[in-house]
Design a protein around this motif. Structure first.
Motif, PDB file in Angstrom:
ATOM      1  N   LYS A  83      17.079 -28.925  10.100  1.00  0.00           N
ATOM      2  CA  LYS A  83      18.242 -29.517  11.073  1.00  0.00           C
ATOM      3  C   LYS A  83      18.512 -28.662  12.146  1.00  0.00           C
ATOM      4  O   LYS A  83      18.406 -29.106  13.160  1.00  0.00           O
ATOM      5  CB  LYS A  83      19.464 -29.599   9.714  1.00  0.00           C
ATOM      6  CG  LYS A  83      20.258 -30.315  10.809  1.00  0.00           C
ATOM      7  CD  LYS A  83      22.106 -29.889   9.712  1.00  0.00           C
ATOM      8  CE  LYS A  83      23.020 -30.820  10.201  1.00  0.00           C
ATOM      9  NZ  LYS A  83      23.242 -29.884  12.098  1.00  0.00           N
ATOM     10  N   SER A  86      15.479 -29.266  14.345  1.00  0.00           N
ATOM     11  CA  SER A  86      15.468 -31.410  15.383  1.00  0.00           C
ATOM     12  C   SER A  86      16.456 -31.106  15.913  1.00  0.00           C
ATOM     13  O   SER A  86      16.259 -31.572  17.438  1.00  0.00           O
ATOM     14  CB  SER A  86      15.888 -31.641  14.140  1.00  0.00           C
ATOM     15  OG  SER A  86      17.292 -31.468  13.601  1.00  0.00           O
ATOM     16  N   GLU A  87      17.135 -29.810  15.800  1.00  0.00           N
ATOM     17  CA  GLU A  87      18.452 -30.270  17.109  1.00  0.00           C
ATOM     18  C   GLU A  87      18.050 -29.186  18.309  1.00  0.00           C
ATOM     19  O   GLU A  87      18.190 -29.888  19.487  1.00  0.00           O
ATOM     20  CB  GLU A  87      20.025 -29.242  16.662  1.00  0.00           C
ATOM     21  CG  GLU A  87      20.241 -30.745  15.258  1.00  0.00           C
ATOM     22  CD  GLU A  87      21.380 -29.382  14.592  1.00  0.00           C
ATOM     23  OE1 GLU A  87      21.375 -28.420  15.414  1.00  0.00           O
ATOM     24  OE2 GLU A  87      22.249 -30.395  14.052  1.00  0.00           O
ATOM     25  N   TYR A  88      17.318 -28.089  18.243  1.00  0.00           N
ATOM     26  CA  TYR A  88      16.873 -27.051  18.757  1.00  0.00           C
ATOM     27  C   TYR A  88      15.779 -27.850  19.600  1.00  0.00           C
ATOM     28  O   TYR A  88      15.805 -28.057  21.290  1.00  0.00           O
ATOM     29  CB  TYR A  88      15.787 -26.305  18.501  1.00  0.00           C
ATOM     30  CG  TYR A  88      15.245 -25.113  19.317  1.00  0.00           C
ATOM     31  CD1 TYR A  88      15.537 -24.476  20.430  1.00  0.00           C
ATOM     32  CD2 TYR A  88      13.494 -25.069  19.283  1.00  0.00           C
ATOM     33  CE1 TYR A  88      14.336 -23.451  21.354  1.00  0.00           C
ATOM     34  CE2 TYR A  88      13.132 -24.261  19.884  1.00  0.00           C
ATOM     35  CZ  TYR A  88      13.208 -23.745  20.934  1.00  0.00           C
ATOM     36  OH  TYR A  88      12.454 -22.930  21.585  1.00  0.00           O
ATOM     37  N   SER A  90      15.461 -31.464  20.071  1.00  0.00           N
ATOM     38  CA  SER A  90      16.302 -32.198  20.500  1.00  0.00           C
ATOM     39  C   SER A  90      17.065 -32.646  21.887  1.00  0.00           C
ATOM     40  O   SER A  90      16.630 -33.515  22.533  1.00  0.00           O
ATOM     41  CB  SER A  90      17.540 -33.202  19.494  1.00  0.00           C
ATOM     42  OG  SER A  90      16.787 -33.903  18.615  1.00  0.00           O
ATOM     43  N   LYS A  96      16.825 -38.147  19.776  1.00  0.00           N
ATOM     44  CA  LYS A  96      17.342 -36.992  18.852  1.00  0.00           C
ATOM     45  C   LYS A  96      16.087 -37.016  17.625  1.00  0.00           C
ATOM     46  O   LYS A  96      16.162 -38.033  17.545  1.00  0.00           O
ATOM     47  CB  LYS A  96      19.369 -37.669  18.260  1.00  0.00           C
ATOM     48  CG  LYS A  96      20.006 -37.111  19.112  1.00  0.00           C
ATOM     49  CD  LYS A  96      20.383 -35.796  19.820  1.00  0.00           C
ATOM     50  CE  LYS A  96      21.341 -36.304  20.742  1.00  0.00           C
ATOM     51  NZ  LYS A  96      21.011 -34.028  21.440  1.00  0.00           N
ATOM     52  N   GLU A 297      20.847 -21.025  17.202  1.00  0.00           N
ATOM     53  CA  GLU A 297      21.734 -21.048  18.011  1.00  0.00           C
ATOM     54  C   GLU A 297      22.617 -19.891  18.227  1.00  0.00           C
ATOM     55  O   GLU A 297      23.193 -19.612  19.632  1.00  0.00           O
ATOM     56  CB  GLU A 297      23.124 -21.207  16.606  1.00  0.00           C
ATOM     57  CG  GLU A 297      23.043 -22.862  15.636  1.00  0.00           C
ATOM     58  CD  GLU A 297      23.303 -23.425  14.892  1.00  0.00           C
ATOM     59  OE1 GLU A 297      24.196 -22.107  14.356  1.00  0.00           O
ATOM     60  OE2 GLU A 297      23.084 -24.001  13.941  1.00  0.00           O
TER      61      GLU A 297
END
Length: 418
Positions: A83, A86-88, A90, A96, A297
């Motif tokens: 997860k 994928s966020e990094y 995106s 997304k 993060e």
């Protein structure tokens, strides 16, 4: 020794970068009192100016000490890590990604192996850049996949020769590999050029393998643009890792990502094949996977800026020093990554036959390690890694200059006159 090595290195598939560098190290003269300076391996952690951040280190310590991550991870990777990746990714895409698009690998090398294995079929061929990264050839040889090399254009920022791609592609071509930022050339492709590559891939109905292990390590005119930006035009398999940007290559934490929002590549059969493939190959240590969310993060921008600042400084030093060595020519100052390709003019040297001979004699006489260009597909070129302490880089290139002076035809003429 040089004759034997030259014979063994007639084709890049016969050698790995680590293999040839190990042989070069073994050839060092024990009586040479000069300290060894290696500009051959792309491992920045060999130099004290490149250290990972406290956040990265503490994240792994925290997960290890928690005693929660000593068991097996799912073969495709821990869900929180997938997860986070994928966020990094995106953040730099117009769509997304899902955690299901992400598969965690043991470094980018395993991601390469997965990509080639998944695409392997009878008579398949893959288009790979020359110069490039020899792991592609090695993996393809094990899978009976043909490698076809397209040229990069040194006098045009090492851009892809799209005419060569068009000439090489046929009905059995399954993919084109694009390495950006470039290893071994230090190039960073513009948005416009990457779009042309995507359009070419779409025309030939092939997908793009985007090797972005040096992603975001861009410090020149062009910003880093991920190939996945064009995922709606052509399916992209994005390969990356923590190794270079976070300065932890030994942690072997990489990813294989399907950046394919239209689902052209990701049909049910392919996804099932991927999952089964990961069932038979192990990924990185579970506690390192568990640290990924906090690493992605919480790493501060100042850490990245510091790394880029040092790389820009050492790239500038490298380009300047090479200009002082007549037998070497650098077509373009590196704009990203950690290495640069330099053309070797052996005609200026009285007793050097080629790039292999040059690197072995340089190692023995000056204790400086450079990578022969033949290892990455270009004879009579050398790859210089500038991810080094600035003072060590200057000293090493000063020794290369001294080597040139001792071996130049001009030196022989002057000696004869004396």
């Amino acid at each position: 020794m040089e004759k034997g090595m030259t014979h063994q290195m007639e084709t890049p598939t016969n050698v790995t970068i680590k293999g040839i560098l190990g042989t070069l190290m073994a050839s060092l003269d024990d009586e040479n009192k000069k300290r060894v300076i290696s500009l051959g391996m792309g491992d920045p952690t060999a130099h004290s100016c490149f250290t990972t951040s406290d956040i990265v280190r503490d994240s792994v310590v925290q997960t290890l000490e928690s005693q929660k991550f000593n068991g097996y991870a799912p073969t495709v990777g821990l869900p929180p890590a997938r997860k986070a990746i994928s966020e990094y990714l995106s953040m730099n895409l117009p769509y997304k990604l899902s955690p299901d698009d992400v598969y965690i690998t043991a470094g980018c090398t395993q991601a390469i192996e997965v990509a080639i294995s998944i695409l392997a079929k009878p008579n398949a061929n893959i288009l790979v850049p020359k110069p490039g990264f020899p792991i592609y050839e090695l993996c393809a040889a094990f899978r009976n996949v043909e490698i076809r090399h397209y040229e990069l254009l040194p006098n045009n920022g090492w851009e892809v020769d799209l005419d060569a791609v068009n000439a090489l592609a046929d009905e059995n071509t399954v993919a084109i590999v694009v390495i950006n930022p470039g290893n071994p050339c230090g190039n960073v492709y513009s948005y416009q050029h990457l779009k042309k590559v995507a359009e070419t891939a779409k025309k030939h109905r092939i997908l793009v393998i985007a090797d972005e292990v040096y992603g975001h390590l861009a410090f020149g005119e062009n910003p880093f643009v991920p190939m996945g930006v064009f995922g709606s035009m052509v399916p992209v398999l994005t390969l990356g890792s923590l190794s270079k940007r976070w300065l932890v290559p030994g942690w072997r934490l990489g990813w294989f990502v399907t950046t394919d929002p239209k689902g052209i590549f990701k049909n049910a059969k392919t996804v099932e094949r991927l999952k089964k493939y990961f069932d038979i190959c192990g990924g990185p240590a579970t506690f390192i996977q568990a640290a990924v969310p906090r690493i992605l993060e919480n790493t501060k921008e100042v850490f990245f800026a510091r790394t880029l600042g040092i790389l820009k400084q050492t790239s500038d030093i490298c380009f300047k020093k090479i200009k002082e060595i007549p037998c070497l020519t650098c077509p373009q100052k590196a704009q990203g990554a950690m290495s640069v390709m330099v053309k070797l003019d052996v005609s200026q040297l009285k007793d050097v036959s080629d790039d292999i001979d040059f690197c072995f004699k340089l190692a023995r006489e000056e204790s400086v390690i450079l990578l022969p260009g033949l290892t990455v597909g270009l004879k009579n070129w050398v790859r210089i890694t500038f991810a080094a302490e600035p003072s060590s880089l200057e000293e090493a290139l000063d020794r290369v200059k001294l080597f040139y002076q001792k071996h130049s035809h001009q030196h022989k003429i002057q000696s004869d006159l004396l």
